[in-house]
Design an enzyme around this catalytic site. Structure first.
Site, mmCIF file in Angstrom:
data_model
loop_
_atom_site.group_PDB
_atom_site.id
_atom_site.type_symbol
_atom_site.label_atom_id
_atom_site.label_comp_id
_atom_site.label_asym_id
_atom_site.label_seq_id
_atom_site.Cartn_x
_atom_site.Cartn_y
_atom_site.Cartn_z
ATOM 1 N N GLU A 60 0.828 -1.198 0.000
ATOM 2 C CA GLU A 60 0.000 0.000 0.000
ATOM 3 C C GLU A 60 0.865 1.250 0.000
ATOM 4 O O GLU A 60 0.526 2.260 -0.617
ATOM 5 C CB GLU A 60 -0.942 -0.031 1.200
ATOM 6 C CG GLU A 60 -2.087 -1.043 1.074
ATOM 7 C CD GLU A 60 -1.679 -2.504 1.140
ATOM 8 O OE1 GLU A 60 -0.538 -2.797 1.570
ATOM 9 O OE2 GLU A 60 -2.481 -3.371 0.755
ATOM 10 N N HIS A 129 -11.836 -6.033 7.684
ATOM 11 C CA HIS A 129 -12.533 -5.822 6.418
ATOM 12 C C HIS A 129 -13.810 -5.013 6.676
ATOM 13 O O HIS A 129 -14.791 -5.149 5.959
ATOM 14 C CB HIS A 129 -12.905 -7.151 5.754
ATOM 15 C CG HIS A 129 -11.728 -7.934 5.236
ATOM 16 N ND1 HIS A 129 -11.012 -8.807 6.017
ATOM 17 C CD2 HIS A 129 -11.124 -7.968 4.016
ATOM 18 C CE1 HIS A 129 -10.045 -9.355 5.298
ATOM 19 N NE2 HIS A 129 -10.080 -8.864 4.081
HETATM 20 C C1 TPP Z 1 -1.818 -5.227 3.717
HETATM 21 C C2 TPP Z 1 -2.815 -6.025 2.989
HETATM 22 N N1 TPP Z 1 -3.150 -5.663 1.743
HETATM 23 C C3 TPP Z 1 -4.063 -6.379 1.062
HETATM 24 C C4 TPP Z 1 -4.657 -7.465 1.636
HETATM 25 C C5 TPP Z 1 -5.692 -8.257 0.865
HETATM 26 N N2 TPP Z 1 -5.088 -9.565 0.558
HETATM 27 C C6 TPP Z 1 -5.311 -10.626 1.334
HETATM 28 S S1 TPP Z 1 -4.362 -11.908 0.911
HETATM 29 C C7 TPP Z 1 -3.681 -11.064 -0.385
HETATM 30 C C8 TPP Z 1 -2.665 -11.733 -1.235
HETATM 31 C C9 TPP Z 1 -1.588 -12.336 -0.427
HETATM 32 O O1 TPP Z 1 -0.719 -13.039 -1.234
HETATM 33 P P1 TPP Z 1 0.478 -13.849 -0.638
HETATM 34 O O2 TPP Z 1 1.223 -13.008 0.336
HETATM 35 O O3 TPP Z 1 1.230 -14.419 -1.767
HETATM 36 O O4 TPP Z 1 -0.202 -15.010 0.220
HETATM 37 P P2 TPP Z 1 -1.173 -16.179 -0.293
HETATM 38 O O5 TPP Z 1 -2.550 -15.686 -0.118
HETATM 39 O O6 TPP Z 1 -0.816 -16.484 -1.680
HETATM 40 O O7 TPP Z 1 -0.914 -17.323 0.644
HETATM 41 C C10 TPP Z 1 -4.191 -9.786 -0.456
HETATM 42 C C11 TPP Z 1 -3.824 -8.790 -1.469
HETATM 43 C C12 TPP Z 1 -4.279 -7.797 2.956
HETATM 44 N N3 TPP Z 1 -4.817 -8.832 3.619
HETATM 45 N N4 TPP Z 1 -3.362 -7.069 3.601
#
Ligand code: TPP
Ligand code: MG
Lengths: 325, 374
Positions: A60, A129
């Site tokens: 962000e 959320h």
């Molecule tokens: C700071 C933040 N930004 C956005 C989100 C929304 N979000 C939840 S999971 C995710 C993707 C995460 O990807 P990764 O770190 O690769 O983990 P994975 O879900 O693939 O295990 C996003 C963008 C969040 N939870 N926290």
């Protein structure tokens, strides 16, 4: 005129602004192929390409800092924060830069960007959320803050936000993204910054609110009319900063009673500011205390969110208390 | 000046594996006791079964949201070599981790359903943790837990204890400031922390190659002076072997370590996601070949530690076990209605006391008129 929900209206606003002005670019996590997790940016990548509809890495602070750069150089970025609850990594960029560059540079530089993001509760989304952080942005000084309560306003307000030369925080109450449907013109229109709207006329008690709470207030007004025979006048602020003080005063001249309803916690919420302003400048209009119906001063919970948030019962109790004076 | 030697670089760029996708040994066979091997498989099966049940309960509208684990079960290999007193900061896609740390299926279901026995008392969704198991509940903003783990490891070292901390996070989380600050602190202070990046190829719709142009996450770890290795994360033997070494070294020498677990998310991001918008069925089918359970089962069968029918039986046994646990969890009462007033502060400040009164008045009104809430 086509009937749309808020997601479709926002999508249309973005499409029209991008067609109208090639300085407008859209960026954020999953806004491209995925079309955003709520599909607000759906299809834009096919129309405008990857250079204008930019999927960003997951940061962000990167999204906001980078957008500030785009804006400094004359583009009009519309940055999406996937949920406003995730904005805090970017707060340094927002507070110290997005809100300060005009002032720091003696007016030489501006940051004409929009930070748009789903906000607020009501979807059983739990702590991260569901939150309503509008006060942080208003308190930052240097930012405009808007929150629409329906599709028609959403389209006109987003267009206004994009065209302003100053940074705008544009908050979208996700619980009503697909619930409220309205006729939305397919032609260009804007809704002025700083203009609220009386969404229900009534002579007994003024209710000032915004976002999804406008619809709750309406529901409460029906219930209260039936039970108490009392008419609420409901004001949807739409712009949270600078808010439409004249509209509130005009209504208070009629009712003399003020209730403010918002989802954010009570302490230092926008309700506190409005109360203080009215108490300082227009105490003569009041017949009784200003009452706030707000989220409680706790984190937003997963369990029992409808009891945590303002609800019909709480507004009913507030109206009764207000009328006791 | 510290320099990066060739061997470190190779470790960070190549992928360490013990088993190929058909379960044949390709590396040196680690010496792991038969009972540990079988236990490892059992944890993986339990994680798979529980994952399927959480999906089912979500479809039935009982669970708000679930982040599917399928394909990432080899994470159990990373946590099994830990001691119960070591600390773990899991991610939200880590059912195997919760099980290895000691959470039961029932406790996980109580949490997912946030019923009266939810240990986290209805605070947030899709997160797990419990002080009993030295496992801190995951913050939903991704990556937040990374510097916390480094701080805990520093405190362990400060107190002269021979304990270590392990922290899990996704590939997407490595773009966040939390990752960079955490890795940098660990590199500077030399603390007993093990970073496990579950690189499953995707951060929702963003593929790894658009998340970073670093050739690997392990490569990024090296840049902070943290020894790092890329491991085939669908090979539980490789995960176990590497983690065991990292943990022993951290315990003895107080050195940080980063393990990049190269894996693949076979399911959707969460139950709210629609992956057909950004990736092909074909890709998923192709990746099924590398799926971790099947591969490990082959190895165990070849070794004579389990038969095909015993493996099937294990799956069936845990399925009915979870079915029973789900029934029990679903029959429990909801949390008390005023639950969210507590655990904000150790005692209620005056404004919350006033608000609790207002809350009780609202409940009276709700009951008086039979208003609908929740
Ligand atoms: C700071 C933040 N930004 C956005 C989100 C929304 N979000 C939840 S999971 C995710 C993707 C995460 O990807 P990764 O770190 O690769 O983990 P994975 O879900 O693939 O295990 C996003 C963008 C969040 N939870 N926290
Ligand atoms: Mg990922």
């Amino acid at each position: 005129m086509p009937v749309m929900n808020m997601v479709q209206a926002l999508n249309l606003a973005l499409r029209e602004e991008m067609e109208r002005d090639d300085r407008v670019v859209v960026l954020g996590e999953d806004v491209g192929r995925r079309g955003g997790v709520f599909l607000v940016t759906e299809g834009l990548i096919d129309l405008f390409g990857e250079e204008r509809v930019i999927d960003t890495p997951l940061t962000e602070l990167g999204i906001v800092g980078f957008s500030i750069g785009l804006a400094l150089y004359g583009l009009r970025p519309v940055a999406e924060i996937q949920f406003i609850d995730f904005v805090y990594e970017a707060f340094d960029q927002i507070y110290s830069n997005m809100a300060r560059i005009r002032f720091r540079s003696g007016g030489m530089y501006t940051v004409p960007m929009v930070l748009r993001s789903p906000c607020c509760g009501g979807i059983k989304g739990g702590m991260h959320h569901s939150q309503s952080p509008e006060s942080f942005f208003i308190h930052s000084t240097g930012l405009y803050v808007m929150m629409p309560s329906g599709p028609y306003d959403a389209k006109g307000m987003l267009k206004t936000a994009i065209r302003l030369d100053d940074p705008v925080i544009f908050l979208e109450p996700k619980s009503i993204y697909r619930v409220i449907k309205e006729e939305v013109p397919e032609e260009d229109y804007t809704i002025d910054l700083g203009k609220g709207k009386v969404v229900r006329e009534g002579g007994d008690v003024t209710v000032v609110t915004w976002g999804a709470m406008v619809h709750l207030a309406n529901q409460a007004a029906d219930f209260i009319k039936e039970k108490l025979g009392v008419e609420l006048e409901i004001i949807d602020l739409r712009t949270l900063y600078p808010y439409d003080k004249d509209l509130i005063i005009e209504s208070l001249e009629k009712t003399g009673r003020l209730i403010i309803v918002h989802e954010a916690p009570k302490i230092l919420g926008l309700g506190a500011e409005i109360s203080a302003y009215i108490a300082e400048e227009h105490v003569d209009l009041l017949y009784g205390p200003i009452i706030r119906v707000t989220g409680y001063d706790t984190p937003f919970p997963l369990a029992h969110e409808k009891l945590y948030m303002p609800n019909v019962a709480r507004i009913y109790n507030a109206v009764k208390r207000s009328l006791e004076f | 000046m510290r320099s990066i030697d060739r061997k470190s670089l190779e470790k960070a760029l190549e992928t360490y594996r013990v088993l190929d996708e058909d379960g044949n040994l390709v590396g040196e066979e680690p010496s792991i006791s038969d009972s540990t091997l079988v236990k490892m498989f059992e944890y993986m099966v339990r994680a798979r079964v529980l994952d399927e049940w959480l999906l089912k309960l979500q479809r039935l509208g009982k669970v708000a949201i679930h982040a599917p684990n399928k394909g990432q079960e080899a994470i159990v290999g990373a946590v099994m070599p830990l001691r119960p007193e070591d600390w773990v900061f899991p991610s939200y896609r880590d059912l195997g981790v919760y099980l290895v740390r000691g959470m039961s299926e029932e406790e996980i279901l109580d949490r997912a359903l946030y019923n009266e026995d939810d240990p986290l008392k209805g605070s947030d969704f899709a997160i797990y943790g419990n002080r009993k198991y030295n496992m801190v509940p995951t913050p939903v903003p991704v990556g937040n837990q990374i510097p916390h783990a480094v701080g805990v490891a520093y405190a362990m070292k400060y107190r002269g204890e021979d304990l270590v901390t392990m922290v899990m996070f996704g590939d997407g989380a490595t773009s966040r400031g939390d990752f960079h600050a955490g890795l940098n602190f660990a590199g500077v202070y030399r603390v007993p922390v093990i970073f496990v990046c579950e690189n499953n190829g995707w951060a929702i719709s963003v593929p790894f190659e658009r998340q970073t142009r670093s050739p690997s996450i392990a490569f990024r770890g090296l840049a902070y002076g943290v020894d790092s290795i890329r491991v085939d994360g669908n090979d539980v033997l490789a995960m176990y072997t590497v983690a065991k070494q990292a943990i022993e070294r951290a315990r003895k020498d107080k050195e940080p370590y980063l393990i990049e677990m190269l894996t693949y998310r076979l399911g959707s991001h969460t139950t709210a996601d629609d992956p057909s918008r950004y990736r092909s069925e074909e890709e998923v089918r192709e990746m099924m070949r590398y799926e971790p359970l099947k591969r490990f089962k082959r190895y165990l069968v070849d070794k004579g530690l389990i038969t095909e029918s015993e493996a099937d039986e294990l799956y069936r046994r845990y399925s009915s076990y979870v079915e029973e646990a789900a029934k029990k969890a679903l029959n429990k009462s909801p949390l008390p209605r005023d639950i969210f007033f507590y655990n904000v502060y150790s005692t209620l400040p005056w404004n919350l006391k006033m608000q609790l009164e207002e809350f009780r008045e609202a409940i009276k009104t709700i009951e008086e008129f039979g208003l609908e809430v929740d």
